[in-house]
Scaffold this active site. Structure first.
Site, short mmCIF file in Angstrom:
data_model
loop_
_atom_site.label_atom_id
_atom_site.label_comp_id
_atom_site.label_asym_id
_atom_site.label_seq_id
_atom_site.Cartn_x
_atom_site.Cartn_y
_atom_site.Cartn_z
N LEU A 282 80.52 -1.53 91.76
CA LEU A 282 81.98 -1.43 91.77
C LEU A 282 82.21 -0.75 93.25
O LEU A 282 81.86 0.29 93.69
CB LEU A 282 82.60 -0.49 90.70
CG LEU A 282 82.51 -0.96 89.39
CD1 LEU A 282 82.97 0.01 88.37
CD2 LEU A 282 83.09 -2.31 89.01
N ASP A 283 82.91 -1.31 94.06
CA ASP A 283 83.30 -1.07 95.41
C ASP A 283 84.41 -0.51 95.19
O ASP A 283 85.53 -1.20 95.11
CB ASP A 283 83.15 -2.29 96.34
CG ASP A 283 82.09 -2.93 96.65
OD1 ASP A 283 80.76 -2.45 96.50
OD2 ASP A 283 81.74 -4.02 96.90
N VAL A 284 84.66 0.80 95.47
CA VAL A 284 85.69 1.60 95.11
C VAL A 284 86.40 2.17 96.50
O VAL A 284 85.99 2.75 97.24
CB VAL A 284 85.54 2.67 94.19
CG1 VAL A 284 86.57 3.53 93.64
CG2 VAL A 284 84.74 2.06 92.79
#
Length: 251
Positions: free
Chosen positions: A129-131
């Site tokens: 998950l690129d947050v």
């Protein structure tokens, strides 16, 4: 007690390795096969390759390059980038890669997580998950895909819990804001995801020194601490030098 995993995270771009800052400004740092040879000698816990071109360009994984990497590697490998089907995941595992990572395709169609887990085993499925932190006055975080260019509207804590329920064996939290900045991890985000899940978790984005890794491990317990810049740059001028060091295990 399980000891923490200290993981170099390497970005594949145009056949070479690059390092980014906040998902931009890619800087060439070397050849992937040479990097594997060096990390072999340093006996790293695990090595992660993320192809930052595959999804954004609609390409399949580079199976030939992955085969060469797997043949050379003497450490566990994880690969992510361009995986959209369980068949692709199976093919990568058969090359000798231990884990695959999915991101954009899993956000678009979460059932893909279950399909891949059924094909290769949940222990081999990692969801990345690129947050990014929401801008003022909004609070919280949002998951982005395609190298941080597409907003999904997904909350990372909620989606991490969903991914676990669907069969993910690991969650990887990648902070876009801290990528390449070498100023420490987003520990508040890591704590929130850790509280919502109980499968292995790896955190990446922000490590500039071994003490940053220790601070993460002290805050959330046994986990994977991943880094890019820390393992490929040396000194304030960011000279390219592949290296590896680790903090002491908790407890």
């Amino acid at each position: 007690m399980l000891r923490p995993r200290i993981i170099p995270c390497l970005l594949l771009h145009d056949g070479g390795l690059v390092k980014t800052r906040r998902f931009g400004e890619p800087r060439y740092v070397g050849d992937p096969i040479n990097a594997v040879k060096i990390f072999n000698e340093k006996q790293v816990d695990e090595l992660c390759f993320l192809d930052i071109d595959a999804t954004s360009k609609g390409q399949e994984p580079d199976f030939d390059l992955l085969r060469k990497i797997a043949v050379e590697s003497r450490m566990p490998l994880c690969y992510g980038g361009g995986i959209r089907t369980a068949e692709q995941a199976e093919r990568i595992i058969k090359l000798g890669v231990e884990k695959i990572s999915v991101s954009a395709a899993a956000l678009e169609r979460p059932e893909l997580i279950s399909e891949i887990a059924a094909a290769i085993g949940r222990q081999s499925v990692s969801v990345v998950l690129d947050v990014k932190a929401n801008r003022f006055p909004f609070k919280g975080y949002t998951v982005l895909t395609h190298n941080g260019t597409r907003k999904t509207g997904a909350d990372p804590v909620a989606f991490a819990a969903q991914a676990q329920a669907l069969g993910a064996g690991e969650i990887v939290i990648n902070s876009i804001d801290r990528d390449g900045m070498m100023e420490g991890y987003d520990i508040d985000l890591a704590r929130a995801v850790r509280a919502a899940t109980d499968i292995p978790m790896t955190v990446v984005g922000g490590a500039g020194k071994v003490e940053d890794m220790q601070a993460l491990l002290d805050a959330i317990g046994t986990a994977g601490a991943a880094a890019g810049s820390l393992f490929v740059f040396k000194g304030k001028y960011r000279a390219v030098l592949i290296n590896y060091s680790r903090p002491q295990a908790n407890g």
